[in-house]
Design a protein around this motif. Sequence first.
Motif, short mmCIF file in Angstrom:
data_model
loop_
_atom_site.label_atom_id
_atom_site.label_comp_id
_atom_site.label_asym_id
_atom_site.label_seq_id
_atom_site.Cartn_x
_atom_site.Cartn_y
_atom_site.Cartn_z
N GLU A 188 0.83 -1.21 0.00
CA GLU A 188 0.00 0.00 0.00
C GLU A 188 0.87 1.26 0.00
N TYR A 189 1.91 1.25 0.82
CA TYR A 189 2.82 2.39 0.88
C TYR A 189 3.51 2.57 -0.46
N ALA A 190 4.06 1.49 -1.00
CA ALA A 190 4.79 1.57 -2.27
C ALA A 190 3.89 2.05 -3.40
N SER A 191 2.69 1.55 -3.45
CA SER A 191 1.75 1.95 -4.50
C SER A 191 1.42 3.43 -4.41
N ARG A 192 1.13 3.91 -3.22
CA ARG A 192 0.79 5.32 -3.00
C ARG A 192 2.00 6.21 -3.28
N PHE A 193 3.16 5.80 -2.78
CA PHE A 193 4.40 6.56 -2.98
C PHE A 193 4.67 6.75 -4.47
N PHE A 194 4.64 5.67 -5.25
CA PHE A 194 4.97 5.77 -6.66
C PHE A 194 3.87 6.48 -7.46
N ARG A 195 2.64 6.41 -7.00
CA ARG A 195 1.56 7.17 -7.65
C ARG A 195 1.83 8.66 -7.51
N ILE A 196 2.16 9.08 -6.30
CA ILE A 196 2.46 10.49 -6.05
C ILE A 196 3.69 10.91 -6.86
N TRP A 197 4.76 10.15 -6.78
CA TRP A 197 6.00 10.51 -7.47
C TRP A 197 5.79 10.60 -8.98
N THR A 198 5.09 9.65 -9.56
CA THR A 198 4.86 9.64 -11.00
C THR A 198 4.01 10.84 -11.44
N ARG A 199 2.96 11.14 -10.68
CA ARG A 199 2.13 12.30 -11.01
C ARG A 199 2.92 13.59 -10.86
N LYS A 200 3.73 13.69 -9.84
CA LYS A 200 4.54 14.88 -9.60
C LYS A 200 5.53 15.07 -10.74
N GLU A 201 6.20 14.02 -11.14
CA GLU A 201 7.16 14.09 -12.24
C GLU A 201 6.48 14.47 -13.55
#
Length: 65
Positions: free
Chosen positions: A24-37
């Motif tokens: 759950e953490y990894a999924s949320r983390f990479f969702r945020i990072w990808t959208r931010k990038e």
Amino acid sequence: DDSVADRFFSPSERASLEGLTGEEYASRFFRIWTRKEALVKGIGRGIDEDLDGIDADSAPGWTIV
């Protein structure tokens, strides 16, 4: 990684990670990072900008604060 989130995520993005673990953490983390990038590239700003001032996790769209 918490140090990446602490350095580059907005306060609300960091708060959305609190209490999450594992997948759950990894999924949320990479969702945020990808959208931010994607957002900073889309508006022509560099990834070296103050990323913690960009809230890419807000709904329905993104917010630059």
